[in-house]
Design a protein around this motif. Structure first.
Motif, PDB file in Angstrom:
ATOM      1  N   PHE A  63      -2.861  21.164   8.818  1.00  0.00           N
ATOM      2  CA  PHE A  63      -3.972  21.578   7.964  1.00  0.00           C
ATOM      3  C   PHE A  63      -4.512  22.938   8.382  1.00  0.00           C
ATOM      4  O   PHE A  63      -4.653  23.854   7.557  1.00  0.00           O
ATOM      5  N   PHE A  64      -4.818  23.092   9.655  1.00  0.00           N
ATOM      6  CA  PHE A  64      -5.400  24.350  10.118  1.00  0.00           C
ATOM      7  C   PHE A  64      -4.373  25.481  10.117  1.00  0.00           C
ATOM      8  O   PHE A  64      -4.719  26.647   9.896  1.00  0.00           O
ATOM      9  N   PHE A  65      -3.112  25.149  10.317  1.00  0.00           N
ATOM     10  CA  PHE A  65      -2.077  26.186  10.261  1.00  0.00           C
ATOM     11  C   PHE A  65      -1.866  26.677   8.832  1.00  0.00           C
ATOM     12  O   PHE A  65      -1.874  27.883   8.567  1.00  0.00           O
ATOM     13  N   LEU A  66      -1.716  25.728   7.893  1.00  0.00           N
ATOM     14  CA  LEU A  66      -1.421  26.112   6.516  1.00  0.00           C
ATOM     15  C   LEU A  66      -2.571  26.873   5.871  1.00  0.00           C
ATOM     16  O   LEU A  66      -2.360  27.887   5.197  1.00  0.00           O
ATOM     17  N   PHE A  67      -3.792  26.395   6.082  1.00  0.00           N
ATOM     18  CA  PHE A  67      -4.917  26.997   5.373  1.00  0.00           C
ATOM     19  C   PHE A  67      -5.519  28.209   6.079  1.00  0.00           C
ATOM     20  O   PHE A  67      -6.555  28.715   5.673  1.00  0.00           O
ATOM     21  N   THR A  68      -4.852  28.661   7.130  1.00  0.00           N
ATOM     22  CA  THR A  68      -5.182  29.970   7.699  1.00  0.00           C
ATOM     23  C   THR A  68      -4.091  30.992   7.403  1.00  0.00           C
ATOM     24  O   THR A  68      -4.218  32.153   7.780  1.00  0.00           O
ATOM     25  N   ARG A  69      -3.039  30.541   6.731  1.00  0.00           N
ATOM     26  CA  ARG A  69      -1.950  31.438   6.340  1.00  0.00           C
ATOM     27  C   ARG A  69      -2.332  32.205   5.081  1.00  0.00           C
ATOM     28  O   ARG A  69      -2.882  31.632   4.130  1.00  0.00           O
ATOM     29  N   LYS A  70      -2.020  33.478   5.067  1.00  0.00           N
ATOM     30  CA  LYS A  70      -2.394  34.325   3.942  1.00  0.00           C
ATOM     31  C   LYS A  70      -1.720  33.885   2.650  1.00  0.00           C
ATOM     32  O   LYS A  70      -2.351  33.881   1.580  1.00  0.00           O
ATOM     33  N   ASP A  71      -0.437  33.523   2.735  1.00  0.00           N
ATOM     34  CA  ASP A  71       0.280  33.150   1.520  1.00  0.00           C
ATOM     35  C   ASP A  71      -0.284  31.875   0.899  1.00  0.00           C
ATOM     36  O   ASP A  71      -0.282  31.724  -0.332  1.00  0.00           O
ATOM     37  N   ILE A  72      -0.808  30.964   1.717  1.00  0.00           N
ATOM     38  CA  ILE A  72      -1.417  29.746   1.184  1.00  0.00           C
ATOM     39  C   ILE A  72      -2.805  30.049   0.620  1.00  0.00           C
ATOM     40  O   ILE A  72      -3.167  29.589  -0.472  1.00  0.00           O
ATOM     41  N   GLU A 460      -8.613  33.594 -12.262  1.00  0.00           N
ATOM     42  CA  GLU A 460      -7.444  32.767 -12.019  1.00  0.00           C
ATOM     43  C   GLU A 460      -7.763  31.514 -11.206  1.00  0.00           C
ATOM     44  O   GLU A 460      -6.949  30.623 -11.108  1.00  0.00           O
ATOM     45  N   SER A 461      -8.936  31.488 -10.602  1.00  0.00           N
ATOM     46  CA  SER A 461      -9.280  30.323  -9.791  1.00  0.00           C
ATOM     47  C   SER A 461     -10.708  29.863 -10.082  1.00  0.00           C
ATOM     48  O   SER A 461     -11.581  29.921  -9.218  1.00  0.00           O
ATOM     49  N   PRO A 462     -10.982  29.442 -11.320  1.00  0.00           N
ATOM     50  CA  PRO A 462     -12.332  29.009 -11.679  1.00  0.00           C
ATOM     51  C   PRO A 462     -12.749  27.727 -10.973  1.00  0.00           C
ATOM     52  O   PRO A 462     -13.913  27.362 -10.994  1.00  0.00           O
ATOM     53  N   ASP A 463     -11.782  27.036 -10.366  1.00  0.00           N
ATOM     54  CA  ASP A 463     -12.099  25.779  -9.707  1.00  0.00           C
ATOM     55  C   ASP A 463     -12.476  25.969  -8.244  1.00  0.00           C
ATOM     56  O   ASP A 463     -12.527  25.017  -7.479  1.00  0.00           O
ATOM     57  N   ARG A 464     -12.747  27.229  -7.825  1.00  0.00           N
ATOM     58  CA  ARG A 464     -13.015  27.488  -6.416  1.00  0.00           C
ATOM     59  C   ARG A 464     -14.251  26.737  -5.918  1.00  0.00           C
ATOM     60  O   ARG A 464     -14.359  26.416  -4.730  1.00  0.00           O
ATOM     61  N   PHE A 465     -15.209  26.458  -6.830  1.00  0.00           N
ATOM     62  CA  PHE A 465     -16.413  25.737  -6.431  1.00  0.00           C
ATOM     63  C   PHE A 465     -16.131  24.253  -6.180  1.00  0.00           C
ATOM     64  O   PHE A 465     -16.934  23.563  -5.555  1.00  0.00           O
ATOM     65  N   VAL A 466     -15.011  23.781  -6.686  1.00  0.00           N
ATOM     66  CA  VAL A 466     -14.565  22.425  -6.393  1.00  0.00           C
ATOM     67  C   VAL A 466     -13.601  22.440  -5.211  1.00  0.00           C
ATOM     68  O   VAL A 466     -13.677  21.593  -4.313  1.00  0.00           O
ATOM     69  N   ARG A 467     -12.716  23.424  -5.222  1.00  0.00           N
ATOM     70  CA  ARG A 467     -11.645  23.488  -4.228  1.00  0.00           C
ATOM     71  C   ARG A 467     -12.170  23.639  -2.800  1.00  0.00           C
ATOM     72  O   ARG A 467     -11.749  22.912  -1.890  1.00  0.00           O
ATOM     73  N   ILE A 468     -13.093  24.566  -2.590  1.00  0.00           N
ATOM     74  CA  ILE A 468     -13.566  24.831  -1.231  1.00  0.00           C
ATOM     75  C   ILE A 468     -14.318  23.639  -0.639  1.00  0.00           C
ATOM     76  O   ILE A 468     -14.010  23.199   0.475  1.00  0.00           O
ATOM     77  N   PRO A 469     -15.306  23.045  -1.356  1.00  0.00           N
ATOM     78  CA  PRO A 469     -15.957  21.851  -0.791  1.00  0.00           C
ATOM     79  C   PRO A 469     -14.971  20.698  -0.552  1.00  0.00           C
ATOM     80  O   PRO A 469     -15.105  19.953   0.423  1.00  0.00           O
ATOM     81  N   VAL A 472     -13.063  21.405   2.647  1.00  0.00           N
ATOM     82  CA  VAL A 472     -13.940  21.197   3.805  1.00  0.00           C
ATOM     83  C   VAL A 472     -14.105  19.704   4.077  1.00  0.00           C
ATOM     84  O   VAL A 472     -14.001  19.242   5.226  1.00  0.00           O
ATOM     85  N   THR A 473     -14.341  18.933   3.014  1.00  0.00           N
ATOM     86  CA  THR A 473     -14.478  17.485   3.159  1.00  0.00           C
ATOM     87  C   THR A 473     -13.187  16.870   3.676  1.00  0.00           C
ATOM     88  O   THR A 473     -13.199  15.992   4.557  1.00  0.00           O
ATOM     89  N   PHE A 474     -12.081  17.345   3.134  1.00  0.00           N
ATOM     90  CA  PHE A 474     -10.772  16.843   3.555  1.00  0.00           C
ATOM     91  C   PHE A 474     -10.576  17.083   5.051  1.00  0.00           C
ATOM     92  O   PHE A 474     -10.142  16.194   5.792  1.00  0.00           O
ATOM     93  N   GLY A 475     -10.898  18.290   5.518  1.00  0.00           N
ATOM     94  CA  GLY A 475     -10.751  18.611   6.932  1.00  0.00           C
ATOM     95  C   GLY A 475     -11.637  17.756   7.815  1.00  0.00           C
ATOM     96  O   GLY A 475     -11.217  17.305   8.896  1.00  0.00           O
ATOM     97  N   LEU A 476     -12.873  17.479   7.357  1.00  0.00           N
ATOM     98  CA  LEU A 476     -13.799  16.654   8.138  1.00  0.00           C
ATOM     99  C   LEU A 476     -13.308  15.215   8.239  1.00  0.00           C
ATOM    100  O   LEU A 476     -13.340  14.611   9.321  1.00  0.00           O
ATOM    101  N   VAL A 477     -12.860  14.658   7.111  1.00  0.00           N
ATOM    102  CA  VAL A 477     -12.363  13.279   7.129  1.00  0.00           C
ATOM    103  C   VAL A 477     -11.085  13.190   7.945  1.00  0.00           C
ATOM    104  O   VAL A 477     -10.848  12.205   8.662  1.00  0.00           O
ATOM    105  N   LEU A 478     -10.266  14.228   7.877  1.00  0.00           N
ATOM    106  CA  LEU A 478      -9.040  14.283   8.674  1.00  0.00           C
ATOM    107  C   LEU A 478      -9.380  14.237  10.164  1.00  0.00           C
ATOM    108  O   LEU A 478      -8.748  13.508  10.949  1.00  0.00           O
TER     109      LEU A 478
END
Length: 509
Positions: A63-72, A460-469, A472-478
């Motif tokens: 999780f932390f590796f993928l979501f710190t990668r620029k391409d992701i 291109e990413s109007p769902d950013r207000f859903v995606r980011i929270p 974050v929730t996913f990372g916390l539960v993980l």
């Protein structure tokens, strides 16, 4: 009408005009197939504890590796791709209903612990889907790597059979390789066979040869493990793969498809003869004392014996009673083993009672209600239907090879899930995550969304207000799930010490 043509079933390893495969992503994907197998017992009472923990820690690292990668980070549409198709929605819905079922639980702590395990598998499927979306060519290397692991598993079975013939092993039930028992080894063999089949059907030359060798060894080892569920599964797999190849031949008039069908039938026949001859002429004379050291027919005949199935029919009947009493949210996640006491204590003598339903479809429905059970079943049906639909509507689609693996993988897994409890076995859950994550990724990719790296604009990413929270929730539960599994691991280590104290009669812990 012109003949319909189907593109070659060959999937190239590499094209000169394509970028090289991302090695860290590939290694991460392969790690999901190997980590639970390679994790040792670590002096715990139950090896499932450290294995689930290793999978959870791998999830955190991924999780932390993928979501710190620029391409992701530059492809926000990948982040929610899991939830934009029927398979992912069904899986996510099952997780939500599992949480809601807590309100019906007798033991909430048991629900929390069980949720940590199933969320670990869910997280693995989510992360695997992103890795696969980033480069679908990884499927070739994954199938090759898993085939090598399957060869290792098969050879350990043959080593155990040789010891059984020599009298060094008393019963076939003692053959377990690096797994905690015979049934998990048998399941690991059968559920991995689709990786080898994929190499046979969609490759040529040495990769096809690797697939043929692996499939022969795996089916042979499956016969030797004398597991009724996978005898039935092998027959079903044979019917489905032969039907698939015949349909492909009818569509394309490509005789290579019939050749592949012949190759599989030869493999199956050779594996069956290898087992039958060994069982008939080489097994020790004392084999009669071992109910597993019999032929396929004799082993399958025990299905009709009420005691031969471990009382499964009674258990499933009692589960049905519990579903009728709790149809919406079930008896609570992880609470089947507690709720069953009300049903079973009227007929089961002493204090011996089942702690698993020996059917994940039944147990999931009992614990989460009818809707939870239907969502679980939907994961399998939607994946299978995706393959059927593409065969009917687009038989020349480039996505057919990529749907083949998860569809056949979940077919094999379903036999384990129907007769056993793979949800409690991390080695098999890792395979479930690989198949499900791949199916979800292919569903997203085949929808026609471009995967070329680009810098998205706000439009291109109007769902950013859903995606980011959500992330974050996913990372916390993980993280919380990993913490709970660490606590579980420490508890299992202490339980091992206490058990040793009981055996020695000296209570030192």
């Amino acid at each position: 009408m012109p003949k319909q043509t189907i593109k070659s079933a060959k999937v190239p390893l590499k094209k000169t005009h394509e970028a090289p495969v991302n090695l860290p992503y590939l290694l991460l994907l392969v790690a999901y197939g190997f980590v639970t197998v390679l994790t040792p017992n670590l002096q715990t009472l139950d090896s499932n504890g450290p294995k689930f923990l290793s999978l959870a820690l791998l999830n955190l690292a991924a999780f932390f590796f993928l979501f710190t990668r620029k391409d992701i980070k530059n492809r926000p549409e990948w982040h929610l791709a899991f939830f934009r198709n029927g398979i992912g929605i069904a899986y996510a819905g099952l997780m939500i209903i599992s949480l809601l079922s807590f309100i019906k639980a007798i033991n909430v702590l048991e629900s929390v612990m069980h949720f940590a395990k199933i969320f670990t598998t869910f997280s693995a499927a989510y992360l695997i889907s992103i890795i696969f979306i980033s480069d679908k060519r990884n499927i070739i290397y994954l199938c090759a790597a898993m085939s090598l692991l399957l060869i290792f598993d098969s050879l350990t079975v043959f080593s155990g059979i040789i010891k059984f013939i020599q009298g060094k092993v008393v019963s076939i039930i003692e053959i377990q390789s690096v797994y905690s028992n015979k049934n998990i080894l048998a399941s690991s063999l059968f559920v991995k066979i689709p990786f080898a089949l994929w190499l046979i059907v969609f490759n040529r030359k040495w990769l096809r040869s690797l697939g043929i060798l692996t499939t022969f060894l795996a089916i042979s080892a499956t016969f030797f493990m004398s597991t009724r569920a996978f005898y039935l599964g092998t027959f079903a797999l044979t019917f489905v793969i032969i039907a698939y190849l015949i349909i492909r031949y009818i569509q394309s008039h490509d005789k290579y498809q019939l050749r592949l069908a012949g190759i599989f039938l030869i493999i199956l026949t050779a594996a069956f003869l290898t087992f039958s001859i060994t069982e008939r002429f080489l097994y020790p004379k004392s084999k009669a004392a071992d109910g597993y050291a019999v032929g396929v027919g004799a082993r399958l005949a025990t299905i009709s014996d009420p005691s031969g199935g471990g009382g499964r029919l009674d258990i499933w009947k009692w589960s049905g009673h519990m579903v009728k009493k709790n149809p919406l949210l079930g008896v609570g996640l992880g609470n089947w083993k507690i709720a069953i006491l009300e049903e079973g204590n009227h007929t089961i003598p002493d204090f011996i009672y089942p702690y698993k339903a020996h059917n994940d479809f039944v147990e999931t429905t009992t614990e989460t209600g009818i809707f939870g059970g239907l969502l679980f079943i939907a994961i399998f049906l939607l994946t299978g239907w995706s393959l059927v639909r593409i065969i009917i509507k687009s038989p020349d689609s480039d996505w057919l090879p990529f749907l083949f693996l998860p569809a056949f993988g979940l077919l094999c897994y379903s036999f384990d899930a129907f007769f056993n409890f793979p949800q409690d076995r991390p080695e098999i859950q890792a395979l479930f995550a690989l198949y499900t994550g791949t199916a979800i990724a292919v569903s997203f990719l085949s929808a026609g969304i471009s995967t070329k790296t680009s810098s998205p604009t706000p439009k291109e990413s109007p769902d950013r207000f859903v995606r980011i929270p959500l992330l974050v929730t996913f990372g916390l539960v993980l993280t919380l799930s990993a913490f709970l599994l660490i606590q579980n691991f420490n508890s299992l280590k202490l339980q091992r010490l206490v058990k040793d104290d009981f055996i020695t009669g000296k209570m030192t812990h």
